[in-house]
Design a protein around this motif. Sequence first.
Motif, PDB file in Angstrom:
ATOM      1  N   UNK A 116       9.437  12.537   2.158  1.00 21.04           N
ATOM      2  CA  UNK A 116       8.081  12.298   1.682  1.00 21.04           C
ATOM      3  C   UNK A 116       8.140  11.820   0.236  1.00 21.04           C
ATOM      4  N   UNK A 117       7.343  10.814  -0.078  1.00 18.42           N
ATOM      5  CA  UNK A 117       7.253  10.312  -1.451  1.00 18.42           C
ATOM      6  C   UNK A 117       5.989  10.807  -2.135  1.00 18.42           C
ATOM      7  N   UNK A 118       4.874  10.772  -1.426  1.00 16.20           N
ATOM      8  CA  UNK A 118       3.605  11.158  -2.029  1.00 16.20           C
ATOM      9  C   UNK A 118       2.569  11.351  -0.940  1.00 16.20           C
ATOM     10  N   UNK A 119       1.604  12.259  -1.206  1.00 17.87           N
ATOM     11  CA  UNK A 119       0.457  12.472  -0.332  1.00 17.87           C
ATOM     12  C   UNK A 119      -0.795  12.468  -1.200  1.00 17.87           C
ATOM     13  N   UNK A 120      -1.855  11.813  -0.731  1.00 18.04           N
ATOM     14  CA  UNK A 120      -3.087  11.704  -1.514  1.00 18.04           C
ATOM     15  C   UNK A 120      -4.275  11.595  -0.580  1.00 18.04           C
ATOM     16  N   UNK A 121      -5.420  12.063  -1.057  1.00 22.78           N
ATOM     17  CA  UNK A 121      -6.684  11.900  -0.338  1.00 22.78           C
ATOM     18  C   UNK A 121      -7.639  11.026  -1.150  1.00 22.78           C
ATOM     19  N   UNK A 122      -7.082  10.272  -2.099  1.00 28.34           N
ATOM     20  CA  UNK A 122      -7.884   9.325  -2.869  1.00 28.34           C
ATOM     21  C   UNK A 122      -8.092   8.056  -2.035  1.00 28.34           C
ATOM     22  N   UNK A 123      -9.345   7.646  -1.811  1.00 28.28           N
ATOM     23  CA  UNK A 123      -9.576   6.446  -0.996  1.00 28.28           C
ATOM     24  C   UNK A 123      -9.000   5.196  -1.670  1.00 28.28           C
ATOM     25  N   UNK A 124      -8.304   4.393  -0.910  1.00 26.84           N
ATOM     26  CA  UNK A 124      -7.748   3.119  -1.370  1.00 26.84           C
ATOM     27  C   UNK A 124      -7.933   2.088  -0.261  1.00 26.84           C
ATOM     28  N   UNK A 125      -8.571   1.002  -0.602  1.00 25.60           N
ATOM     29  CA  UNK A 125      -8.767  -0.037   0.385  1.00 25.60           C
ATOM     30  C   UNK A 125      -9.538   0.490   1.577  1.00 25.60           C
ATOM     31  N   UNK A 126      -9.016   0.266   2.807  1.00 25.13           N
ATOM     32  CA  UNK A 126      -9.739   0.738   3.999  1.00 25.13           C
ATOM     33  C   UNK A 126      -9.433   2.186   4.363  1.00 25.13           C
ATOM     34  N   UNK A 127      -8.507   2.833   3.666  1.00 27.19           N
ATOM     35  CA  UNK A 127      -8.082   4.183   4.037  1.00 27.19           C
ATOM     36  C   UNK A 127      -8.751   5.221   3.134  1.00 27.19           C
ATOM     37  N   UNK A 128      -8.908   6.434   3.708  1.00 29.73           N
ATOM     38  CA  UNK A 128      -9.431   7.564   2.929  1.00 29.73           C
ATOM     39  C   UNK A 128      -8.317   8.414   2.343  1.00 29.73           C
ATOM     40  N   UNK A 129      -7.090   8.158   2.743  1.00 35.12           N
ATOM     41  CA  UNK A 129      -5.935   8.890   2.227  1.00 35.12           C
ATOM     42  C   UNK A 129      -4.689   8.414   2.935  1.00 35.12           C
ATOM     43  N   UNK A 130      -3.546   8.792   2.420  1.00 35.02           N
ATOM     44  CA  UNK A 130      -2.309   8.372   3.064  1.00 35.02           C
ATOM     45  C   UNK A 130      -1.154   9.233   2.568  1.00 35.02           C
ATOM     46  N   UNK A 131      -0.084   9.205   3.363  1.00 38.61           N
ATOM     47  CA  UNK A 131       1.180   9.858   3.014  1.00 38.61           C
ATOM     48  C   UNK A 131       2.256   8.791   3.057  1.00 38.61           C
ATOM     49  N   UNK A 132       2.937   8.584   1.941  1.00 36.27           N
ATOM     50  CA  UNK A 132       3.993   7.569   1.876  1.00 36.27           C
ATOM     51  C   UNK A 132       5.346   8.242   2.017  1.00 36.27           C
ATOM     52  N   UNK A 133       6.177   7.612   2.855  1.00 39.32           N
ATOM     53  CA  UNK A 133       7.533   8.104   3.081  1.00 39.32           C
ATOM     54  C   UNK A 133       8.516   7.190   2.369  1.00 39.32           C
ATOM     55  N   UNK A 134       9.547   7.781   1.854  1.00 35.42           N
ATOM     56  CA  UNK A 134      10.490   7.023   1.032  1.00 35.42           C
ATOM     57  C   UNK A 134      11.885   7.107   1.642  1.00 35.42           C
ATOM     58  N   UNK A 135      12.395   6.003   2.235  1.00 37.87           N
ATOM     59  CA  UNK A 135      13.760   6.052   2.791  1.00 37.87           C
ATOM     60  C   UNK A 135      14.787   6.150   1.670  1.00 37.87           C
ATOM     61  N   UNK A 136      15.851   6.862   1.958  1.00 38.33           N
ATOM     62  CA  UNK A 136      16.893   7.018   0.953  1.00 38.33           C
ATOM     63  C   UNK A 136      17.626   5.707   0.707  1.00 38.33           C
ATOM     64  N   UNK A 137      17.825   4.944   1.744  1.00 36.38           N
ATOM     65  CA  UNK A 137      18.491   3.651   1.639  1.00 36.38           C
ATOM     66  C   UNK A 137      17.800   2.675   2.603  1.00 36.38           C
ATOM     67  N   UNK A 138      18.134   1.416   2.427  1.00 43.35           N
ATOM     68  CA  UNK A 138      17.595   0.422   3.356  1.00 43.35           C
ATOM     69  C   UNK A 138      18.200   0.639   4.740  1.00 43.35           C
ATOM     70  N   UNK A 139      17.354   0.613   5.725  1.00 45.67           N
ATOM     71  CA  UNK A 139      17.798   0.826   7.089  1.00 45.67           C
ATOM     72  C   UNK A 139      17.977  -0.528   7.759  1.00 45.67           C
ATOM     73  N   UNK A 140      19.221  -0.905   8.012  1.00 45.01           N
ATOM     74  CA  UNK A 140      19.494  -2.156   8.716  1.00 45.01           C
ATOM     75  C   UNK A 140      19.356  -1.981  10.217  1.00 45.01           C
ATOM     76  N   UNK A 141      19.498  -0.753  10.681  1.00 45.63           N
ATOM     77  CA  UNK A 141      19.269  -0.421  12.094  1.00 45.63           C
ATOM     78  C   UNK A 141      18.811   1.036  12.153  1.00 45.63           C
TER      79      UNK A 141
END
Length: 720
Positions: A564-589
Amino acid sequence: MFSLSTSFQPQQMVLPLINALHSLKSSATASVQSLHKDFTLENQLYSREPNVNLRDLGLTDINVSQLDELVSRFRQILPELQEPSCVSSPWRTSHTSSHSFFHNKHGFAHRRLGAFGQPIFHRQYHSPMKDICSELHFLPVWIQNRGFKTLRPRARRQESGYNGSAEPETYTPAFMKGLLQREKTPDVQSLDKLIQQKGLPDNQQDAFKTGFVEGFVRSQTFTKRTQDSLRRTRLVLLVLLIVGLYGLSKTPFLSGKGSFSDAVRFRTTSGLDSAVDPIQVKNVTFEHVKGVDEAKNELQDVVDFLKNPQKFTVLGGKLPKGILLVGPPGTGKTLLARAVAGEADVPFYYASGSEFDEMFVGVGASRIRNLFKEAKANAPCVIFIDELDSVGGKRIESPMHPYSRQTINQLLAEMDGFKPNEGVIVIGATNFAEALDNALVRPGRFDMQVTVPHPDVKGRTEILNWYLSKIKVDTELEAEIIARGTVGFSGAELENLVNQAALKAAVDGKEMVTMKDLEFAKDKILMGPERKSVEIDKHNKTITAYHESGHAIVAYYTKDAMPINKATIMPRGPTLGHVSLLPENDRWSETRSQLLAQMDVSMGGRVAEELIFGNEYITTGASSDFDGATKIAKLMVTRFGMSDKLGVMTYGDVTKHSPETQAAIEKEVRILLKDSYDRAKHILKTYSQEHKTLADALLRHETLDAKEIQLVLEGKSLDI
């Protein structure tokens, strides 16, 4: 033209002509018997009583008094007709049609003798004018004939004693009318004659002369003043016209140096533009290009050739003539081309593909010739053509655009034609390599094709550090964390991210850019700006908090889920909230477990609403979550071969398969989604207390980062 018709005596015509004119004056009708009473018996056989009027003679505008004057003038000129001409005329008559003008106009022939010497007339209608003209043709008078006069040779004129002017007299159809109405007063040739004509006394002649002179001088002065005024007006208008044309030529509409609008460039140049000026690139090298190491290594050989061409030619090899840079927008293709010219320190010619596309036929081909002509004169050099697909697209046969292939044909000839093109390296950049013509990308033209992809985590970190070094940043800022959360960002987008963070810090009055500013800029780019003006009631805000915390709980306790990178309930654009996930590295597969984990996280929001508020109060907020989960499940079944029932077979277009196959695919997708929903429900039931605690923290703070979420789930307090 006038000619003497017969050898009859002129006296025979005097009385008939006078009688005819008197007859016209009285009643406009007369008897031909009185007109020919002095003729011979032969002529009397053909006399008739015509209906003669002024209209037939062309004298409708002449009144009675003028007719009297006409008769008197004929009496005056009669002696001249009676005198035989003793001097031969210098003119000769050339007949072009019939003998008489009236014959050509009215369509009847003159009388001629029959078999027994009797005259015969050929006519189609009875006309008094025709009769008179026919009779006049046999009388000794001058009548008008159809023809033209030519001047006799000079020797013949000298023999005849003619020394007059060669200009003929002018006879017009209004001859008789002008003869009657012309001015009878004598022409005044001098002032004395004018005074004599006016009959002024001697004591008034001096005053008349003085007044005449004063009036003449004043008229001359007025005329000169008028001419001077006209001359000044013409000069002013000419100056204004020149200034207006010069100003119009400087406008973007006609100068060709600006744009008529943001969408359309209208240039009125003839195509033969002036010499193209190269650019000396000295401040851009490969050190300024970050995140595309493979592309830099490919172009390093070009730089070595431009610096030391003998190194390659001594072995008989030759460098490719063209290098095609292919990649998404903003990945640094133009920067790479400038870096090549900067590293080699050679002239750099820049051109956009749209510059060769003009409304005039042949302009694009002419500019291609001018560009390569200047480049060959300054070799070695680099020609960079950006957006190559706009000028090098596939050639098609189109009756609507018969000349659309001239520009690309000229480009093909310049790159690999009969004329050598040594020392000129052509670098092209495009986002659509598949749209280019096959003849353009063959060996001999664009030999090398270098792919410039989106940068990976390492490349994004280098790009972020490069742009962050140009602004004031916090020492604790970690560019790698931002790079991990900006998967798919190009170099241009990363530059924009840093700039947005700097602007946010300046608005907040900070002295340097912090990590929160970068996170704010990233969310703004990904999801839009914050909608602080939106008023959300407490109930909907609570639903959003539990929905987003459900995603976070499932992601936190699922083994193969992204961190998990961040969770928020602040409205942005068309969404009322979101949870962003952060990969440790680029996933080629991605593995099967990682795909299933993504589906489980997507189901966490709807499961949380069902567990907390009940099945009757679930909302529509999970629609985008279901879209993502369904897409992953379909790919697993149809593309990745991760279905036990359908096996490893791929299905490109499901609609083209049989109904049984489509039903089997739909059943497998439904099973995957149902299993994912059950797993998410099991996790939220197990960690229901942590779920409630995280939702309360979101309601208090609205936004929580990864460290804060970890503290909340571990039961620790937040120092905010």
